[in-house]
Scaffold this motif. Structure first.
Motif: not given
Ligand code: NAP
Ligand code: SF4
Length: 678
Positions: A112, A126-129, A170, A181, A226, A256-258, A260
Motif C-alpha cells: 500500500y 494491490a487493486p488500489i495502487s 491489508g 498476497t 477480500v 482490508w483497504h482494498e 469493496r
C-alpha cells in the motif's frame, strides 16, 4: 452519595500484567498529517493532549513506519533513528501530564506504500495502487523484523507506554498472513503456519527488545472481506499464537483497504462488526478490543455487556468529541458531539492530501490555533437561519458569552440538516442536531422558531453583530411542464410532504440526486435486523470457513420495487457520488438495486406521459409518475442585500454565501470560525 454511572463497564479500569488502563476506551490510530505541519510536533501534542484531558484510557498514535520501505507516502511518519526520539517526548509528556497513556502504532505499509521503494512478500500489485511492490528476500524479511524491534525500542525511549503492531487493514503483515498476497514457498509462505511466522517473529522480537511492562497491542484483521483472504478459523489460530508470543491486548481491525465492502461509512449500522471481535474474545484470554462504528457510549457499553469485547477502539468519535469519556462519566452523554461517520473531513481529507479535521468539530486538528475563549466584550448578536452554519455560529458565540438571538423561519432548528437526516444512513445527523440544540440551551441562546426575521427586526442598533445564515433554496430550472402535478422538489420528497410513485425520474446527479435515489430505493422495515440486513446486502459471512469472510453466493440485494432513473446533462460517464472514501459504496448499492443512470440528456418538456428527453439527438419519453428536481441550489441572499441597501453591516455565511459546492462541512466551519472572531 456517589452517583451511579450509566456506563459502569465502559468506565471500569482494565488490569494489565503491569499497571492498568483507567477505562475501556482506546483512542484508535488515525493518520492526521498533523506531523507534516510547521511545528507539527506541537500540533500533535495539543491534539493528543486534549484527548487525554478528555478522559480517554489509552491513545494509539497514527502509524509510524519502522523503515523507509514501510512508508505510506514520501515523507510520511517514520521512527527509525535515535535523533527522532526527542520530538516524540513532547507528545508523550503532554499525554502523561493529562493523566492518560499513549502507545505508538508501528505500521509498515507493504504494497500500500505510495513510494517507489514499496515491498511485499510477493510482487503482486494491490487493486488500489498503481505500483507493483518488490518481493522481499529472506534477509530483508529478517531485517524488517529487527526494524520493528528497533522502532519499539525507540518508542520506549521516547516515553511511550507501549506499541501497537498494525497487523490489519491489508498492510504488510496481512500481506504475509493471507494467501491472496503471499505466494512464497520458502519459510515465510506456503502453509498457514509459515504465513503466520512473520507477525509472530515481530511480536517476539519486540518483547525481547523492550520489557514486560511495555504494553504490546497486536491489531489483528478479524475479518478480511477480500477474496482469498484468511478464513475466520485461520484468524482464530493466529490470535491464539499471538497471545502465546507475548502480546498484551488483541485489537480487532475490519477488512482490508482494498475490500469493496464499506466498513466504517455511515451506511454501516453501529456495532456491525462486534461478531468478529466476539469470536476472538471467545478464543483467547487476552483483552480484546472491538472497533468500527462505535460512536456512542451506549453502543460501547452494550458490546461490553454482551461480552463481545473488553475495550472499545474509537478513532473518529474522539476527533468529533475529545471529551467523549469525561462527558459520559459526568452523566452528560447527551452533550457528546457524536461522529456521524461521514468521513468528509477526516479520511476524505487524508485521501486527498490534506490534514484531517472533522465536519462536526472544526477544532479537531486545529487545537493549537482555534481556542474557545470568553469574548472580551459581550455583544448582542442576531443569527438568522438555524441550518448547519447558523447553529455553529450561534452556539459558539453563545458559549463565548455573547447574548445571541437565533431566528428560524421553520418550526424547528436544523435547516438542510433536517432533510439530510432522512436519507438512509445519514440519520446520524440527528445526533448533530441534538448536540447543537443542547449547546444552544446551555449558552442561553434565545431561539425564535417560526419567525422570519426581516430588516425591520434587525435594524435600529438592536444588535451589535448580525449573521445571515439563511441557507439555500432548490434551483429553479427552465423546463416546460414544471407545474405538472408529478413534479416535486427534493425537500418535498425527503420531508415526506409529497409522496412518490413507482416510476421515478431524478433530474441531477449531484450529491442530492444520489441521496434521493438512495432514499427512494431503500425499503424500510422498522422490524428488520439492520446488522443482518447490511451483512446480507454486502455478502458478508459470519461463519468461520469462507476465505475472507465473504459469502460464496455474493451479496443478496433485491432490486428495489421502484424504477428509478437518474439523469444528467453532461455526457460521458455518470458523475460519481460525493465522498472519496464513501461514494463508491453508494454507487455500488444503487447499481445492485437497479437504479439506472442516463447521461448526455437534454430535457425538453414534462407531460402526462412523463419526461421528454433527447440523447445524442434521439428523442424519447421516460415514463414517470414522479419527476424530482435535484439541480443544485441557489443562495438565499434577500435579507443580506436588503440590509446592505440600508447601510447595515452583516456577516454572510454558509449556503447563503455560496450555494455551489455547499456542504455541512464548510457551513459549520464558517459559522464556528466567525463566532470565534466576534
Ligand atoms: P450539485 O452537486 O451542484 O448538483 C446539481 C446537479 O444538477 C448536477 O448533476 C447538474 O448536472 C444538474 N443541474 C444543474 N443545473 C441544472 C439545470 N439548470 N437543469 C438541469 N440540471 C441541472 O448540487 P446538489 O446535488 O444539490 O448538492 C449540493 C452540494 O451538497 C454539493 O456540493 C454536494 O457535494 C453536497 N452534498 C454532499 C453530500 C455528501 O454526502 N457528501 C450529499 C449531498 C450533497 P448536469 O448539469 O450534468 O445535468
Ligand atoms: Fe466523524 Fe465525519 Fe468528523 Fe470524520 S469528519 S470524525 S466521520 S463526523
Amino acid at each position: 452519595m456517589t452517583q451511579k454511572t450509566p456506563f459502569p463497564l465502559m468506565l471500569s479500569p482494565l488490569p494489565l500484567k503491569h499497571g492498568r488502563l483507567k477505562n475501556r476506551i482506546i483512542m484508535g490510530a488515525m493518520h492526521t498529517r498533523l506531523e507534516a505541519l510547521p511545528d507539527g510536533v506541537q500540533h500533535l501534542a495539543d491534539f493528543y493532549g486534549e484527548r487525554a484531558r478528555g478522559g480517554v484510557g489509552l491513545i494509539v498514535t497514527g502509524g509510524y513506519a519502522p523503515n523507509s520501505e514501510g512508508l505510506l507516502e514520501p515523507n510520511g511518519p517514520i521512527l527509525n533513528e535515535p535523533d527522532q526520539v526527542e520530538d516524540h517526548r513532547i507528545v508523550t509528556r503532554a499525554v502523561h501530564e493529562a493523566g492518560s497513556k499513549i502507545v505508538l502504532q508501528i505500521l509498515h505499509a507493504g504494497r500500500y506504500g505510495a513510494t517507489l521503494k514499496t515491498v511485499a512478500p510477493s510482487p503482486i500489485r494491490a487493486p488500489i495502487s498503481p505500483l507493483t511492490p518488490r518481493e522481499l528476500d529472506s534477509e530483508e524479511i529478517e531485517q524488517t523484523i529487527r526494524d520493528y524491534a528497533q522502532c519499539a525500542s525507540l518508542a520506549r525511549q521516547a516515553g511511550y507506554d507501549g506499541v501497537e503492531i498494525m497487523g490489519s487493514e491489508g498492510y504488510l503483515i496481512n500481506q504475509f498472513t493471507a494467501p491472496r498476497t503471499n505466494r512464497r514457498e520458502d519459510q515465510w509462505g506456503g502453509s498457514p503456519e509459515k504465513r503466520q511466522r512473520f507477525p509472530l517473529e515481530i511480536v517476539k522480537a519486540i518483547r525481547a527488545a523492550t520489557c514486560d511492562d511495555f504494553i504490546l497491542i497486536y491489531r489483528i484483521s478479524s475479518i478480511e472481506l477480500v477474496e482469498n483472504g484468511a478464513s475466520g478459523a485461520e484468524i482464530i489460530d493466529l490470535a491464539r499464537n499471538i497471545e502465546k508470543a507475548g502480546a498484551d491486548i488483541l485489537s480487532t481491525g475490519i477488512g482490508w483497504h482494498e475490500a469493496r465492502i464499506p466498513t466504517i461509512a455511515c451506511m454501516v449500522p453501529r456495532g456491525t462488526w462486534s461478531f468478529a471481535a466476539k469470536r476472538l474474545k471467545e478464543a483467547v484470554t487476552l483483552p480484546v478490543v472491538a472497533a468500527n462504528r462505535l460512536n456512542t457510549p451506549q453502543t460501547v457499553e452494550k458490546l461490553l455487556q454482551e461480552g463481545a469485547c473488553d475495550l472499545g477502539y474509537l478513532a473518529r468519535p474522539l476527533l468529533s468529541d475529545p471529551h467523549f469519556v469525561n462527558k459520559a462519566a459526568k452523566g452528560r452523554a447527551d452533550d457528546i458531539n457524536v461522529c456521524i461517520a461521514c468521513n468528509q473531513a477526516c479520511l476524505d481529507y487524508i485521501f486527498t492530501g490534506k490534514t484531517a479535521t472533522c465536519l462536526v468539530n472544526p477544532r479537531a486538528g486545529h487545537e493549537t490555533e482555534l481556542k474557545i475563549t470568553p469574548a472580551p466584550v459581550r455583544k448582542r448578536i442576531a443569527v438568522v437561519g438555524s441550518g448547519a452554519a447558523g447553529l455553529a455560529a450561534a452556539s459558539i458565540a453563545g458559549v463565548r458569552g455573547h447574548r445571541v438571538t437565533l431566528f428560524e423561519a421553520g418550526e424547528e432548528p436544523g435547516g438542510q440538516l433536517l432533510l439530510a437526516a432522512n436519507v438512509p444512513g445519514k440519520d446520524e445527523f440527528r445526533e448533530t442536531l441534538r448536540y447543537f440544540t443542547r449547546k444552544l440551551a446551555a449558552a442561553n441562546v434565545d431561539i425564535r422558531t417560526s419567525t422570519t426575521a426581516d430588516a425591520a427586526m434587525l435594524r435600529g442598533g438592536k444588535y451589535d453583530e448580525i449573521i445571515i445564515a439563511t441557507g439555500v433554496a432548490p434551483r429553479r430550472i427552465d423546463l416546460k411542464g414544471l407545474d405538472h402535478p408529478c413534479v416535486a422538489t427534493y425537500p418535498q420528497i425527503l420531508s415526506g410532504a409529497k409522496s412518490c410513485g413507482e416510476r421515478v425520474a431524478i433530474i441531477g446527479t449531484g450529491g442530492i440526486g444520489y441521496d434521493v435515489a438512495d432514499f427512494l430505493s431503500t425499503d424500510t422495515d422498522e422490524n428488520s435486523d439492520s446488522v443482518r440486513a447490511f451483512l446480507n446486502d454486502w455478502g458478508v459471512d459470519r461463519g468461520l470457513d469462507t476465505p475472507g469472510g465473504l459469502l460464496p453466493e455474493g451479496p443478496s440485494t433485491a432490486p428495489c420495487h421502484r424504477r428509478i432513473t437518474l439523469l444528467q446533462r453532461t455526457s460521458g460517464k455518470p458523475r460519481k457520488p460525493p465522498g472519496a472514501t464513501t461514494g463508491w459504496a453508494l454507487r455500488k448499492r444503487l447499481q445492485r438495486r437497479g437504479v439506472n443512470i442516463l447521461t448526455g440528456v437534454s430535457y425538453e418538456r414534462i407531460s402526462d406521459d412523463g419526461l421528454h428527453i433527447r440523447i445524442e439527438g434521439k428523442q424519447s419519453v421516460l415514463p414517470a409518475d414522479t419527476i424530482i428536481i435535484c439541480a443544485g441550489q441557489q443562495s438565499r441572499t434577500g435579507l443580506y442585500e436588503e440590509l446592505s441597501m440600508l447601510g447595515i453591516h452583516s456577516h454572510l455565511i454558509g449556503g447563503a454565501k455560496q450555494a455551489g459546492e455547499l456542504d455541512a462541512l464548510r457551513a459549520i466551519s464558517e459559522g464556528y470560525r466567525l463566532a470565534l472572531a466576534l
